[in-house]
Design a protein around this motif. Structure first.
Motif, mmCIF file in Angstrom:
data_model
loop_
_atom_site.group_PDB
_atom_site.id
_atom_site.type_symbol
_atom_site.label_atom_id
_atom_site.label_comp_id
_atom_site.label_asym_id
_atom_site.label_seq_id
_atom_site.Cartn_x
_atom_site.Cartn_y
_atom_site.Cartn_z
ATOM 1 N N PRO A 507 0.871 -1.086 0.024
ATOM 2 C CA PRO A 507 -0.060 0.127 -0.025
ATOM 3 C C PRO A 507 1.012 1.203 0.053
ATOM 4 C CG PRO A 507 -0.861 -1.774 1.483
ATOM 5 C CD PRO A 507 0.417 -2.104 0.961
ATOM 6 N N GLY A 508 0.632 2.289 -0.837
ATOM 7 C CA GLY A 508 1.202 3.376 -1.075
ATOM 8 C C GLY A 508 2.280 3.231 -2.047
ATOM 9 N N GLU A 509 2.508 2.379 -2.419
ATOM 10 C CA GLU A 509 3.422 2.282 -3.621
ATOM 11 C C GLU A 509 2.913 2.286 -5.185
ATOM 12 O OE1 GLU A 509 6.783 2.297 -3.276
ATOM 13 O OE2 GLU A 509 7.111 1.676 -1.234
ATOM 14 N N SER A 510 3.853 3.073 -6.012
ATOM 15 C CA SER A 510 3.261 3.029 -7.256
ATOM 16 C C SER A 510 3.933 1.887 -8.091
ATOM 17 C CB SER A 510 3.814 4.360 -7.952
ATOM 18 O OG SER A 510 3.095 5.506 -7.192
ATOM 19 N N GLU A 530 -0.500 3.249 -15.076
ATOM 20 C CA GLU A 530 0.410 3.356 -13.843
ATOM 21 C C GLU A 530 -0.533 3.470 -12.711
ATOM 22 O OE1 GLU A 530 2.849 6.472 -14.040
ATOM 23 O OE2 GLU A 530 4.240 5.513 -15.584
ATOM 24 N N VAL A 531 -0.371 2.885 -11.476
ATOM 25 C CA VAL A 531 -1.347 2.781 -10.374
ATOM 26 C C VAL A 531 -0.488 3.110 -9.174
ATOM 27 C CG1 VAL A 531 -1.175 0.509 -10.283
ATOM 28 C CG2 VAL A 531 -3.248 1.454 -9.308
ATOM 29 N N THR A 532 -1.020 3.607 -8.209
ATOM 30 C CA THR A 532 -0.540 3.716 -6.813
ATOM 31 C C THR A 532 -1.522 3.048 -5.832
ATOM 32 O OG1 THR A 532 0.470 6.003 -7.249
ATOM 33 C CG2 THR A 532 0.069 5.336 -4.748
ATOM 34 N N LEU A 533 -1.206 1.923 -5.203
ATOM 35 C CA LEU A 533 -2.051 1.128 -4.395
ATOM 36 C C LEU A 533 -2.335 1.988 -3.190
ATOM 37 C CD1 LEU A 533 -0.543 -2.417 -4.452
ATOM 38 C CD2 LEU A 533 -2.356 -1.429 -5.804
ATOM 39 N N THR A 534 -3.720 1.799 -2.617
ATOM 40 C CA THR A 534 -4.119 2.264 -1.557
ATOM 41 C C THR A 534 -4.435 1.203 -0.559
ATOM 42 O OG1 THR A 534 -6.485 2.155 -2.336
ATOM 43 C CG2 THR A 534 -5.269 4.334 -2.612
ATOM 44 N N ASN A 535 -4.828 0.227 -1.101
ATOM 45 C CA ASN A 535 -4.607 -1.149 -0.362
ATOM 46 C C ASN A 535 -3.647 -2.216 -0.978
ATOM 47 O OD1 ASN A 535 -7.044 -0.459 0.978
ATOM 48 N ND2 ASN A 535 -8.287 -0.713 -0.881
ATOM 49 N N SER A 536 -3.722 -3.462 -0.345
ATOM 50 C CA SER A 536 -2.532 -4.332 -0.767
ATOM 51 C C SER A 536 -3.026 -5.004 -2.259
ATOM 52 C CB SER A 536 -2.308 -5.213 0.436
ATOM 53 O OG SER A 536 -3.604 -6.075 0.642
ATOM 54 N N ARG A 552 3.132 -7.601 -17.300
ATOM 55 C CA ARG A 552 3.997 -7.705 -16.006
ATOM 56 C C ARG A 552 3.802 -6.435 -15.366
ATOM 57 N NH1 ARG A 552 10.175 -6.651 -18.528
ATOM 58 N NH2 ARG A 552 10.021 -4.442 -18.927
ATOM 59 N N ALA A 553 4.265 -6.317 -13.882
ATOM 60 C CA ALA A 553 4.065 -5.084 -13.143
ATOM 61 C C ALA A 553 5.590 -4.901 -12.548
ATOM 62 C CB ALA A 553 3.053 -5.452 -11.964
ATOM 63 N N ARG A 554 5.932 -3.416 -12.451
ATOM 64 C CA ARG A 554 7.228 -3.078 -12.166
ATOM 65 C C ARG A 554 6.903 -1.962 -11.203
ATOM 66 N NH1 ARG A 554 10.731 -1.526 -17.084
ATOM 67 N NH2 ARG A 554 12.263 -1.424 -15.295
ATOM 68 N N MET A 555 7.618 -2.020 -10.140
ATOM 69 C CA MET A 555 7.688 -0.656 -9.125
ATOM 70 C C MET A 555 8.196 0.419 -9.593
ATOM 71 S SD MET A 555 8.760 -0.578 -5.120
ATOM 72 C CE MET A 555 7.940 -1.943 -4.861
#
Length: 556
Positions: A507-510, A530-536, A552-555
């Motif tokens: 949570p909180g990471e983009s 692109e997305v910033t997580l508010t939850n897990s 694929r997903a990348r931080m």
């Protein structure tokens, strides 16, 4: 943070909840069950097939009873781990149950009723055909042996059938057990042409005053294969209940010959108690710090009831501010007073009209405290009293406990066994809008050996997770919040063929979601979103299409 787990067998908890240890199963030839008994009577092997058998008996008092199965008449070879044991093996429970959860609750209620009556039934499965097994019953008080059956000598035996023969006629018998409340009673059905009786529980798969038998489940007198009767057949039905001294009744059933899919017969079985009162509290879950309620159900047989009182005993202080909200007009007043050591006395006064039948009489509302761990909070019904329409105290009463799952920061696991001895279902209770992983191991001694069994997002306060246990294995499960440091991206397929992406992370990471049409080197990865997580976790719609095969997903 990890959750904890408790044990259930056949929808009923083992005595004392065993400290909620995280063991899903204990596969052995020795099964402990709560009973009422210092004297063991009416011991009988029943429902014998080529792959198993059941043993029924009656007990009285407050002790523990233990069924032990052996391979020899001297009782020197306990066949630990080679057969399965199941207490109170029911067919389906309430036939009106509309889902699996309701069905489990009904099975739990029926089994609890039988247990309260001191009626015991254990199913032994995983047996070999045409094989003799031996058994004994031990009774213990605080772990000390106080009685056993048999007291001495060779052990009683059961020989499984050699095979099952094809039945051209499926003959079914439905017995109406008249008078009073008889849910959970046992009925044994015997035939002079069969080696072993059949046993069934009143209310299992039928109405609460009925019992069902499939007559083709009888073994013939040689005990080699099933008995296939035809013509007029005489069977003896024997009723076992708390106030019934093994009442018997002969039944003559006409069975047609020839190829029939099914043939049914219905008969009446007279006798039972009359005045009866049962109060059941329901089940729910609540997020810590919030309010909820459970139903209060009433079952009355005989002359009816005009006033009800009972103690609500609490095992902890997580639930407070109880109130009764009536749901029937007959209740004109409901008092709740504190009662020692930790509970309340609840009194329901009626308007003079007697209640007879099944009722949802009220809801019991409460608040939950915010501080503290997740836990199972039992609602124990005690000292139940009722007056009938003549103002006489009803002595034949049963109180059935409820339960509240208080959901705090940590997830908590429940385990419910299915009808199949090798299957079970996990129920995860946890805060919604988070994702969780369930981990499994067969070895508790290695604390590092907890591979992930499954993970998923929580959109509700609970989730059902089926599990299939390997034969003769012990499995341990635990739950934790799933917020992986490295993103996890799943493609989820819907029933209609469409699909979406499901992203797990911190949570909180983009994160950047990328796609590629193919993975030929060099791979051309393109940014989809692109997305910033508010939850897990987050559900990503509208990104996938039939032309794109790789994501694929990348931080960031």
């Amino acid at each position: 943070m990890f959750g904890v787990m408790k044990i259930k067998m056949a929808g009923n908890r083992l005595p004392g909840r065993i400290g909620r240890i995280p063991a899903l199963c204990v596969l052995s030839a020795c099964l402990l069950i709560n009973v009422s008994g210092q004297v063991i009577t009416n011991v009988q092997p029943v429902n014998v097939t080529a792959s198993g058998f059941s043993v029924v008996w009656r007990a009285s008092g407050e002790t523990q009873s233990e069924l032990v199965v052996f391979a020899d008449p001297a009782g020197s070879t306990n066949i630990l781990g080679t057969v399965g044991l199941k207490a109170y093996p029911l067919r389906t429970g309430d036939p009106a149950a509309t889902n699996e959860y309701s069905r489990r609750l009904s099975q739990r209620r029926i089994s609890q009723r039988s247990r309260d009556y001191g009626l015991e039934m254990v199913r032994v499965s995983g047996c070999l055909p045409d094989t003799t097994y031996y058994y004994k019953i031990l009774m213990k008080d605080d772990g000390q042996l106080i009685a056993q059956f048999p007291e001495s000598g060779a052990l009683p035996s059961v020989t499984t059938a050699r095979e099952n023969e094809f039945a051209t006629t499926s003959k079914q018998l439905l017995l109406n057990v008249a008078g009073g409340d008889v849910l959970g009673y046992f009925v044994l059905l015997t035939s002079t042409n069969s080696a072993y009786p059949l046993a069934a529980v009143v209310g299992d798969g039928v109405d609460e005053d009925q019992v069902y038998f499939n007559l083709n489940e009888f073994l013939d007198i040689s005990a080699e294969t099933n008995y296939l009767p035809s013509g007029d057949q005489v069977f003896t039905a024997q009723l076992f209940g708390p106030d019934v001294e093994e009442e018997t009744q002969d039944l003559t059933i006409g069975i047609s010959s020839g190829m029939l899919i099914s043939q049914a017969a219905a008969r009446d079985f007279s006798g039972a108690v009359m005045d009866y009162l049962a109060l059941s509290l329901g089940f729910t879950n609540v997020l810590a710090g919030e309010s909820e309620s459970v139903p209060m159900d009433l079952l009355v047989r005989g002359g009816g009831v005009t006033n009800i009182a009972f103690n609500l005993n609490l095992a902890n202080e997580r639930l407070t501010n109880f109130t009764v909200v009536p749901e029937i007009t007959e209740i004109i007043d409901a008092d709740i007073e504190s009662a020692e050591p930790n509970g309340y006395r609840i009194v329901l006064r009626m308007d003079g009209r007697k209640l007879v039948g099944d009722y949802r009489i009220a809801r019991l509302s409460f608040d939950s405290t915010e501080d503290g761990p997740s836990l199972f909070a039992p609602l124990q019904v005690a000292a139940l009293e009722g007056l009938n329409n003549k103002g006489v105290t009803i002595t034949n009463v049963d109180g059935y406990d409820g339960e509240v799952v208080v959901i705090g920061e940590r997830p908590i696991l429940d385990v419910v066994r299915g009808d199949d001895e090798s299957s079970a279902e996990l129920v995860l209770y946890a805060k919604p809008s988070r994702s969780y992983a369930i981990e499994a191991t067969g070895v508790l001694s290695n604390s590092n050996s907890w591979p992930i069994f499954t993970y998923f997002p929580m959109t509700n306060t609970y989730a059902n997770v089926p599990v299939d246990e390997p034969d003769n294995k012990v499995a341990f499960y635990r739950a934790r919040e799933f917020a992986p440091a490295q993103p996890v991206l799943d493609i989820v397929l819907r029933a209609d063929g469409s699909h979406y992406l499901l992203l797990y992370g911190v949570p909180g990471e983009s994160y950047r979601i990328e796609y590629a049409v193919n993975i030929n080197f060099p791979i051309d990865w393109q940014t989809a979103t692109e997305v910033t997580l508010t939850n897990s976790f987050e559900i990503l719609e509208g990104i996938t299409n039939e032309n794109i095969k790789f994501y694929r997903a990348r931080m960031d």
